[in-house]
Design a protein around this motif. Structure first.
Motif, PDB file in Angstrom:
ATOM      1  N   GLU A   1       0.825  -1.189   0.000  1.00  0.00           N
ATOM      2  CA  GLU A   1       0.000   0.000   0.000  1.00  0.00           C
ATOM      3  C   GLU A   1       0.869   1.252   0.000  1.00  0.00           C
ATOM      4  O   GLU A   1       1.939   1.275   0.610  1.00  0.00           O
ATOM      5  N   PRO A   2       0.436   2.299  -0.703  1.00  0.00           N
ATOM      6  CA  PRO A   2       1.222   3.522  -0.709  1.00  0.00           C
ATOM      7  C   PRO A   2       1.260   4.158   0.667  1.00  0.00           C
ATOM      8  O   PRO A   2       0.293   4.082   1.429  1.00  0.00           O
ATOM      9  N   ALA A   3       2.374   4.780   1.004  1.00  0.00           N
ATOM     10  CA  ALA A   3       2.504   5.471   2.278  1.00  0.00           C
ATOM     11  C   ALA A   3       1.557   6.657   2.308  1.00  0.00           C
ATOM     12  O   ALA A   3       1.178   7.210   1.267  1.00  0.00           O
ATOM     13  N   SER A   4       1.173   7.075   3.520  1.00  0.00           N
ATOM     14  CA  SER A   4       0.212   8.167   3.646  1.00  0.00           C
ATOM     15  C   SER A   4       0.738   9.441   3.005  1.00  0.00           C
ATOM     16  O   SER A   4      -0.016  10.214   2.400  1.00  0.00           O
ATOM     17  N   GLY A   5       2.061   9.662   3.108  1.00  0.00           N
ATOM     18  CA  GLY A   5       2.642  10.844   2.477  1.00  0.00           C
ATOM     19  C   GLY A   5       2.483  10.816   0.976  1.00  0.00           C
ATOM     20  O   GLY A   5       2.206  11.846   0.351  1.00  0.00           O
ATOM     21  N   ASP A   6       2.650   9.627   0.382  1.00  0.00           N
ATOM     22  CA  ASP A   6       2.471   9.492  -1.068  1.00  0.00           C
ATOM     23  C   ASP A   6       1.030   9.764  -1.464  1.00  0.00           C
ATOM     24  O   ASP A   6       0.763  10.398  -2.499  1.00  0.00           O
ATOM     25  N   LEU A   7       0.094   9.301  -0.658  1.00  0.00           N
ATOM     26  CA  LEU A   7      -1.314   9.526  -0.964  1.00  0.00           C
ATOM     27  C   LEU A   7      -1.663  11.007  -0.878  1.00  0.00           C
ATOM     28  O   LEU A   7      -2.413  11.532  -1.704  1.00  0.00           O
ATOM     29  N   ILE A   8      -1.131  11.682   0.126  1.00  0.00           N
ATOM     30  CA  ILE A   8      -1.413  13.112   0.267  1.00  0.00           C
ATOM     31  C   ILE A   8      -0.866  13.885  -0.929  1.00  0.00           C
ATOM     32  O   ILE A   8      -1.535  14.760  -1.487  1.00  0.00           O
ATOM     33  N   ARG A   9       0.332  13.531  -1.352  1.00  0.00           N
ATOM     34  CA  ARG A   9       0.912  14.201  -2.518  1.00  0.00           C
ATOM     35  C   ARG A   9       0.107  13.895  -3.775  1.00  0.00           C
ATOM     36  O   ARG A   9      -0.031  14.735  -4.660  1.00  0.00           O
ATOM     37  N   ALA A  10      -0.446  12.678  -3.857  1.00  0.00           N
ATOM     38  CA  ALA A  10      -1.218  12.297  -5.035  1.00  0.00           C
ATOM     39  C   ALA A  10      -2.485  13.121  -5.175  1.00  0.00           C
ATOM     40  O   ALA A  10      -2.993  13.300  -6.288  1.00  0.00           O
ATOM     41  N   LEU A  11      -3.010  13.629  -4.072  1.00  0.00           N
ATOM     42  CA  LEU A  11      -4.248  14.406  -4.104  1.00  0.00           C
ATOM     43  C   LEU A  11      -4.029  15.845  -4.549  1.00  0.00           C
ATOM     44  O   LEU A  11      -4.994  16.573  -4.812  1.00  0.00           O
ATOM     45  N   ARG A  12      -2.782  16.271  -4.615  1.00  0.00           N
ATOM     46  CA  ARG A  12      -2.493  17.650  -4.999  1.00  0.00           C
ATOM     47  C   ARG A  12      -2.590  17.805  -6.511  1.00  0.00           C
ATOM     48  O   ARG A  12      -1.793  17.262  -7.256  1.00  0.00           O
ATOM     49  N   ILE A  13      -3.589  18.519  -6.948  1.00  0.00           N
ATOM     50  CA  ILE A  13      -3.848  18.730  -8.370  1.00  0.00           C
ATOM     51  C   ILE A  13      -3.419  20.148  -8.733  1.00  0.00           C
ATOM     52  O   ILE A  13      -3.883  21.131  -8.134  1.00  0.00           O
ATOM     53  N   ASP A  14      -2.504  20.258  -9.688  1.00  0.00           N
ATOM     54  CA  ASP A  14      -1.923  21.561 -10.043  1.00  0.00           C
ATOM     55  C   ASP A  14      -2.729  22.319 -11.085  1.00  0.00           C
ATOM     56  O   ASP A  14      -2.589  23.532 -11.221  1.00  0.00           O
TER      57      ASP A  14
END
Length: 379
Positions: free
Chosen positions: A30-43
């Motif tokens: 499973e992806p780390a929580s930090g990776d998931l948070i970064r994945a939610l950032r839409i530029d």
């Protein structure tokens, strides 16, 4: 006593080790929580089917992020999505382009079935596009006990696209068309009339439908940029498109599918995999278009006619005339064949009632049996 204590201590250490190994394996999958948070950032602004998605509304942003996290939390499934895209997307894109529909519609197929031909729902939807029986029939597909063309990706895709095109014409936006595809056009129309709202993102709809468009959007984001979400696949790791030839022939009577496999120089499973819409083991009488391996096309019809003629010649010798007191299990035992096979050969259920004088097919033909008295020959 000391030996027993030592054994229990050793067992305890082993169990602790297994526990932490399990945690490590889960964390690795499973992806780390930090990776998931970064994945939610839409530029940049997001759109679906060339329509902007209003993520500036915090409620919509939350709905989208939920679907992103749900999808990314199951990376096993995401990897399968990605691997299947090269098998399914080229044909979907072709049909969409021919009908003037936006390419993003292809992500609907993942949301509906994860690109699985035999995906089914408790409500009765079936196939890659999860069409209901009445909808499938409306758009020209056959759905009955012998054939279910919803299971054929190549047959059901044009039907699904035609349905979506009609929904877009009825509701005027792709977000509403997709919502109607999920909940039904009459139900969506009723909600629009009652609420006086014609925008998907402001309508109160069944919870599944409220999630549906955002789920498709999340799938689009992941499939278009898997590396951004920590998923890396080499080109040779994707599943190749199916390669096959399509043949057409007429069957005057019910026809064993195994003969098609034999004529095509392949096995029964391959024919079933290439033609998932065919139910059971026999083709109905009439005209058929079937997919077969490419290397089986040359001379196929000639081989099939010869096999059909040969099969017909020995058919009478394979017929058993049911007698008083017979049962299906008793007949199967008499000829040393599995009961399940007897049911397949005769296309009957386990609880079927048989009657004296009825003819049953029994395969294979055993020369050692006294078939002159056991069969229907001469009756």
């Amino acid at each position: 006593m000391t030996k027993n204590v030592f054994s229990w201590q050793l067992l305890g250490l082993c169990m602790i080790g297994i526990y932490f190994m399990g945690i490590a394996a889960a964390n690795a999958a499973e992806p780390a929580s930090g990776d998931l948070i970064r994945a939610l950032r839409i530029d940049s602004p997001l759109s679906l089917c060339n329509e902007p998605v209003p993520l500036s509304d915090p409620r919509n942003k939350e709905r989208f992020e939920k679907e992103m996290l749900v999808s990314l939390g199951n990376q096993y499934q995401v990897i399968l999505w990605l691997k299947r895209t090269t098998r399914f997307f080229p044909y979907i894109e072709q049909v969409l382009a021919e009908n003037g529909l936006p390419g993003d519609i292809k992500y609907l197929a993942i949301a509906e079935s994860a690109l699985r031909n035999h995906a089914g729902s408790p409500k009765g939807a079936m196939g890659v596009w999860q069409l209901m029986p009445q909808t499938a029939r409306k758009y020209g597909l056959t759905v009955d006990n012998q054939v279910d063309e919803r299971r054929s990706f190549y047959l059901s895709t044009p039907a699904a696209v035609a349905y979506l095109k009609e929904l877009h014409g009825r509701f005027g936006s792709w977000s509403l068309a997709l919502a109607a595809y999920n909940m039904g056009e009459e139900g969506l129309e009723a909600e629009i009339l009652e609420q006086g709202i014609t925008e998907y993102y402001r309508l109160y709809l069944p919870l599944e439908t409220q999630r549906f468009v955002f789920r498709i959007l999340a799938i689009k984001c992941i499939v278009e940029s898997p590396q951004h979400y920590g998923i890396f696949l080499d080109p040779d790791e994707f599943y190749p498109p199916l390669a096959f030839a399509t043949v057409q022939f007429d069957a005057l009577d019910e026809f064993p599918l195994r003969l098609v496999a034999e004529a095509a120089g392949t096995v029964f499973k391959t024919i079933k995999d290439l033609n998932p819409h065919i139910r059971g083991y026999y083709l109905t009488a009439g005209s058929h278009r079937l997919n077969i391996p490419l290397d089986g096309e040359t001379g196929f019809e000639k081989r099939l006619l010869a096999l059909a003629a040969s099969d017909a010649q020995v058919r009478d010798r394979r017929l058993y005339l049911v007698r008083e007191g017979d049962s299906l299990s008793g007949i199967a035992k008499k000829f040393d064949v599995p009961l399940a096979a007897l049911l397949i050969w005769n296309r009957i259920p386990l609880n079927a009632v048989i009657h004296p004088g009825q003819r049953l097919v029994v395969l294979p033909f055993h020369p050692g049996k006294d078939w002159q008295t056991e069969t229907a020959v001469g009756d």
